[in-house]
Design an enzyme around this catalytic site. Sequence first.
Site, mmCIF file in Angstrom:
data_model
loop_
_atom_site.group_PDB
_atom_site.id
_atom_site.type_symbol
_atom_site.label_atom_id
_atom_site.label_comp_id
_atom_site.label_asym_id
_atom_site.label_seq_id
_atom_site.Cartn_x
_atom_site.Cartn_y
_atom_site.Cartn_z
ATOM 1 N N ILE A 292 0.847 -1.192 0.000
ATOM 2 C CA ILE A 292 0.000 0.000 0.000
ATOM 3 C C ILE A 292 0.881 1.239 0.000
ATOM 4 C CG2 ILE A 292 -1.786 1.261 1.259
ATOM 5 C CD1 ILE A 292 -2.492 -1.431 2.604
ATOM 6 N N ASP A 336 -19.860 29.984 -21.432
ATOM 7 C CA ASP A 336 -20.859 31.022 -21.574
ATOM 8 C C ASP A 336 -20.323 32.082 -22.534
ATOM 9 O OD1 ASP A 336 -23.207 32.410 -21.009
ATOM 10 O OD2 ASP A 336 -22.264 33.545 -19.399
ATOM 11 N N ASP A 622 -25.914 29.805 -14.609
ATOM 12 C CA ASP A 622 -24.826 28.871 -14.870
ATOM 13 C C ASP A 622 -24.554 27.935 -13.696
ATOM 14 O OD1 ASP A 622 -24.239 30.018 -17.400
ATOM 15 O OD2 ASP A 622 -23.186 31.653 -16.405
ATOM 16 N N GLU A 686 8.733 -4.924 -4.375
ATOM 17 C CA GLU A 686 8.875 -5.500 -3.034
ATOM 18 C C GLU A 686 8.019 -6.758 -2.898
ATOM 19 O OE1 GLU A 686 7.906 -2.275 -0.382
ATOM 20 O OE2 GLU A 686 9.045 -0.873 -1.621
ATOM 21 N N ASN A 713 9.904 0.776 2.096
ATOM 22 C CA ASN A 713 8.636 1.434 1.773
ATOM 23 C C ASN A 713 8.656 2.891 2.212
ATOM 24 O OD1 ASN A 713 6.100 0.826 0.552
ATOM 25 N ND2 ASN A 713 5.127 1.136 2.538
#
Length: 874
Positions: A292, A336, A622, A686, A713
């Site tokens: 992770i 616009d 808008d 890893e 890590n």
Amino acid sequence: METGLEPGERARTWHSLTPDGVVGLLGSDSLRGLSPSDASRRIDEFGPNQLFEPERWTRVRRVGRQFGDVLIWLLLVAAFASGFLIGAWVDAFAILAIVFLNAALGYVQETRADTALDSLKSLGAPRARLIRAGRAMEVDAEEVVPGDILVLSMGDRISADARVIEAAHLEMAEASLTGESLPVEKLTVPCEPEAVVGDRASMVFAGTTVARGRGRAIVVATGMNTEIGAIAASLSPTSPPSPLQRELARIGRRLAMVAVAAGVVVFGAGYAQDYPLETMALTGVALAVAAIPEGLPAVVTVTLAAGLRRMAQRHAIVRRLPAVEALGAVDVICTDKTGTLTRAELSVSVVRIAGSPNDLTVRDGGEAVTRLLSTSALCNDARLTGEAATGSPTEVALLRAALDAGIDVAELTARSPRLDEVAFDSSRKRMSTLNDGPAGMGLHMKGAPEVVLSHSSHAATEDGEILLTEALRRGFLADAERMARGGLRTLAVAAKSLEEVPVSLESEEAGLTYLGLVGLRDKIRSEVPEAVASAREAGVRTVMVTGDHQITAAAIADAAGLDDGQVMHGSELTKLGVPELTEVIGEHRAFARVDPIDKVKIVEAWRSSGATVAMTGDGVNDAPALRAADIGVSMGSGTDVAREASALVLTDDNYATIVHAIDEGRRVFHNIRNVVHYLLSANASEVIYVVVGFLFFGFLGEPLLAVQLLWINLLSDALPALALGLDSPAGDLMHGRPKSGRDILSPRNLSMLVAQGAVLAGAAVVTLLTGYYLLDLPFEEVRTMVFTTMVVSQLIHAVNVRVDGNMRLSPPDRLLVGAILSSLALQVLIVYTGAGHTLFSTVSLSSRGIATVLVASAMSMVAIRGFKVWTAGR
């Protein structure tokens, strides 16, 4: 008295009914209004005239929403495992800090978004003038009910939607609601039932302002049943997730499966080889944590924040962090017209003099041009004071044209004081003034070309006056029609001399000398055509969405360089559902006379076609589309509603700033993609190495210890990833089609990062085999060599991910070099100090061990580089 209106009703076509019919249906009286008792009863029946928002998230629920992502839950599990199972409390607290920082940022962003509805409330008029029981009075706007008779005067802000029952030169400023750049004339005659909001000349709407004249109107809708109420109801409490947010969620789900699977495989392999149960449990958890990229949310946040600061320096204020990346992924800009492509300011584009073969500009000079512009300045109620102007946009433009032609307007009006006038109205379609000048009295007229020509008997040319024949009159009308087809608002100008003050000026409106035509255009911003072209070169299509007329829209689209497609009218758009519109959306370059709610339909159709959509705008109308788009872009000078509903605000109102913002957004996406690619490929290495190590070489010893895995890590997820997020990309990112979050883990990219992870893992395996079998080193030193190879190869890989579109490797900037050197220094401390030996079970490497690490790491870089070049050519 019963009314023909049900509480909550808004859809009735009041604009198509006669004034008497509306009054009768509402049970009111056009002269006396409602009685106090009727008004009181209707307040109870219909509720107060105010906007109310849909149910909002409570604070607790909003906080909970920040923890609903899979990746966040994975990080929480990783923090728990690091702290309680492995004892790596520093890692645990770092992960928790990342999680709660991102939750705090998300909470603040969502809370600020709720102010859009509060801004809508501010549009309501605090007081309203109306008639009740035959008496004129003022009441709080919240007390206005259906059936009330509003009294309208110049400058009044309307408090409810109402049907006009009396109008005297009544004009409304409706730009904030419909996008119409000019004041709109209001009449009492019914409109067609299918007329869109901008064409409902018999209606006035809440939140708009009386620009000119006076009148009365009967209220037909209040509160959330008004057109503004419909806009408020359509504002969803949250914006759609950006492509990056969607992709990160997908990454989180995949990582959850990979992390669990890797941990289970390693645990099973080690347990089968008689490793202690506790050791394998710790290693399995450490590997799951290593899978992770806990630094990813923090690096993404820092990268987006850096892009936010750079955009602010270029006049683009980002209100929501994901918008930085989302803008770089935009395929289509729905823009616009008024205030975005144009300056919302009329200017005289051309003049057409009788007898001239060509259109002229105000600076072309000549006696005929000067006379025409002088007449239009005298027949004029506008005033200029320096740069400030008061009056209708048309008349202000005429005064400025006279000034541009070298006419001293102040001196002209002082020398020719006005003696009398007949005002413009919808039935006359002309305005006349009587002025007493040095050359005598003169009648000056301006108005619709067909009307002015019908009151003229002669025409002025550079060679003198000529008789106005029918053939000439038809020719002048053809000129006016041609100018109108080009998107110009046309006015004709005429004049004649008088011997004495007439009893009735209107009776003298005949036998005039026609002076010519004036063509006015809403000024397009000078930088817009270049910005549109730059966007097109970057693969971004610009589409105009406006409340203006179809001819005007086509002309502005031409001037802006929007030459790819047709112009669809709002009446046609209304008949199409989103699926039908999606099929034809790509065939249109502009949409004219568009109702506010239909702007959302346009955005949804583009998104359904697979595009990432930006919507620009500055008006109340808008706001729903700004919120519905992938990214809403508002102008700094626009309404509070538009700014609060948008994700990006342009402080200089400059369309070109959007192009700069796209460039910055692409830089941010490019960096985030590199970060994701780097972190996932490094983490994959890893996982692959540890799984392969236990499956095939587990008999030699643990391939890596749990604490070593966590250290690798930590090094890769920290400084190098942060440096990549703040990197200066190689090459020009504004060529070719945009990339988006959905491309990060495309099948091709996924294969690429897995392959690169395998190469990095292969370098570790080569180090393991070389150290143990060729160099015959102790396994503790071999494991330290593998440990260091993983660190060094991943740090080199941080340079390898930096390539431009042609796969050229660019030199790293100072920040990345510093991050790599700092990480290497930390690894050296781990390998060559006693504390490192104790905490990480390392030993000092010999020269042969160092050489093996460097060679294996260099081989991984060469292999990855070669693989990239090979796959790029396929």
